[in-house]
Design a protein around this motif. Sequence first.
Motif, PDB file in Angstrom:
ATOM      1  N   THR A  88       0.806  -1.223   0.000  1.00 42.35           N
ATOM      2  CA  THR A  88       0.000   0.000   0.000  1.00 42.35           C
ATOM      3  C   THR A  88       0.838   1.272   0.000  1.00 42.35           C
ATOM      4  O   THR A  88       0.273   2.367   0.011  1.00 42.35           O
ATOM      5  N   VAL A 143       0.949   0.668  -4.468  1.00 39.51           N
ATOM      6  CA  VAL A 143       0.456   2.047  -4.522  1.00 39.51           C
ATOM      7  C   VAL A 143       1.674   2.970  -4.419  1.00 39.51           C
ATOM      8  O   VAL A 143       2.432   2.894  -3.442  1.00 39.51           O
ATOM      9  N   ALA A 184       2.793   4.118 -12.634  1.00 42.63           N
ATOM     10  CA  ALA A 184       1.663   3.265 -12.240  1.00 42.63           C
ATOM     11  C   ALA A 184       0.961   2.697 -13.474  1.00 42.63           C
ATOM     12  O   ALA A 184       0.600   1.520 -13.509  1.00 42.63           O
ATOM     13  N   ASP A 238       0.285  -0.627 -11.736  1.00 46.36           N
ATOM     14  CA  ASP A 238       0.154  -0.344 -10.304  1.00 46.36           C
ATOM     15  C   ASP A 238      -0.860   0.781 -10.092  1.00 46.36           C
ATOM     16  O   ASP A 238      -1.581   1.148 -11.012  1.00 46.36           O
ATOM     17  N   ALA A 239      -0.906   1.301  -8.877  1.00 48.04           N
ATOM     18  CA  ALA A 239      -1.797   2.416  -8.546  1.00 48.04           C
ATOM     19  C   ALA A 239      -0.943   3.570  -8.036  1.00 48.04           C
ATOM     20  O   ALA A 239       0.235   3.386  -7.716  1.00 48.04           O
ATOM     21  N   TYR A 240      -1.541   4.769  -7.947  1.00 54.24           N
ATOM     22  CA  TYR A 240      -0.767   5.920  -7.467  1.00 54.24           C
ATOM     23  C   TYR A 240      -1.648   6.860  -6.661  1.00 54.24           C
ATOM     24  O   TYR A 240      -2.885   6.754  -6.672  1.00 54.24           O
ATOM     25  N   ARG A 297      -6.592   4.303 -11.725  1.00 59.23           N
ATOM     26  CA  ARG A 297      -5.351   4.025 -10.988  1.00 59.23           C
ATOM     27  C   ARG A 297      -5.009   5.105  -9.955  1.00 59.23           C
ATOM     28  O   ARG A 297      -4.091   4.928  -9.162  1.00 59.23           O
ATOM     29  N   VAL A 338      -5.806   6.277  -6.713  1.00 56.95           N
ATOM     30  CA  VAL A 338      -6.586   5.623  -5.659  1.00 56.95           C
ATOM     31  C   VAL A 338      -6.639   6.403  -4.352  1.00 56.95           C
ATOM     32  O   VAL A 338      -7.391   6.041  -3.447  1.00 56.95           O
ATOM     33  N   LEU A 364      -8.828   0.127  -5.503  1.00 54.45           N
ATOM     34  CA  LEU A 364      -7.862  -0.969  -5.675  1.00 54.45           C
ATOM     35  C   LEU A 364      -8.543  -2.257  -6.115  1.00 54.45           C
ATOM     36  O   LEU A 364      -7.964  -3.055  -6.862  1.00 54.45           O
TER      37      LEU A 364
END
Length: 294
Positions: free
Chosen positions: A7, A36, A52, A57-59, A91, A93, A272
């Motif tokens: 995370t 993240v 990301a 991935d996420a950002y 993405r 989040v 997510l």
Amino acid sequence: MSIFVDTHCHLDAPEFGDEAPAVQARARQAGVALGVIPAVGVFNFEAVRTLAHRQGDAYALGIHPLFTPKARPEDLDTLADALRTHQADPRLVALGEIGLDFFAPGLDDAKQQHFFRRQLELARDFELPVLIHVRRSVDKVLRQLREVGRGQPWRGIAHAFNGSAQQADACLSLGLKLGFGGAVTFERALQLRRLAAQLPLEALVLETDAPDIPPHWLYRTQAQREAGEPQGRNEPAELPRIAQVIAELRGARVDDVAIATVRNACEAMPRLAALLPVDGGGPASLYAQGLQQP
Ligand SMILES: [Zn+2]
């Protein structure tokens, strides 16, 4: 194999150079399905977003307290503009990394408090969870959360949590999850290990804070560093081993820690869930489905 969500990992950090793809490949190999990547200032908004998207991935976007000395007032407008522009980006989040730091020297308290306050208000405006840096600042962070939240719960994470049991309860009652990572692997971290063992499993999320907070097996002491060994570089692939330590402290199975912490991460950052790998009804999509049930 269990899957994990990191995370909080600064994969755009200069320590990784151009190795981000290799770092990510090792993460996926180890079962870390998603990371993240929080921003720290307007200068890396584009970098975390691009990374990301490139890596799946996420950002998060935000201005880190340690970067407030160099931040300009108009950076808050730049943040608001970026949140508006990327509002619909699946993405994106959370808003982060934001917070308060009363440990690092040289910060202007009024300025960091102003940046934190304004960013909490933006999180409310854009309905985004918050990733909060809390260092020697739990009580002031809680106060601002209460003032801006006005009785409404928050979503998000108190990252690298290292407070008392009472402060942990206060964070949880405001709706936050608590981020645990490499610090919990050190035997001398008695209070932290007690929390990791005793808090309800619903409270915990996993994070590395890569490249920082190396777990004990990567950590180099000052003597070792003076002898020429560089400090160990943390990375998301370490997360399962960190989870194993937490599982042992709790007398639980690592699979149960994995399942619960993925679910908790999705509660803290609901976007997510849609980013987790769809594996034809296997564990990942089950977590997502579980979250959608009333
Ligand atoms: Zn961070």
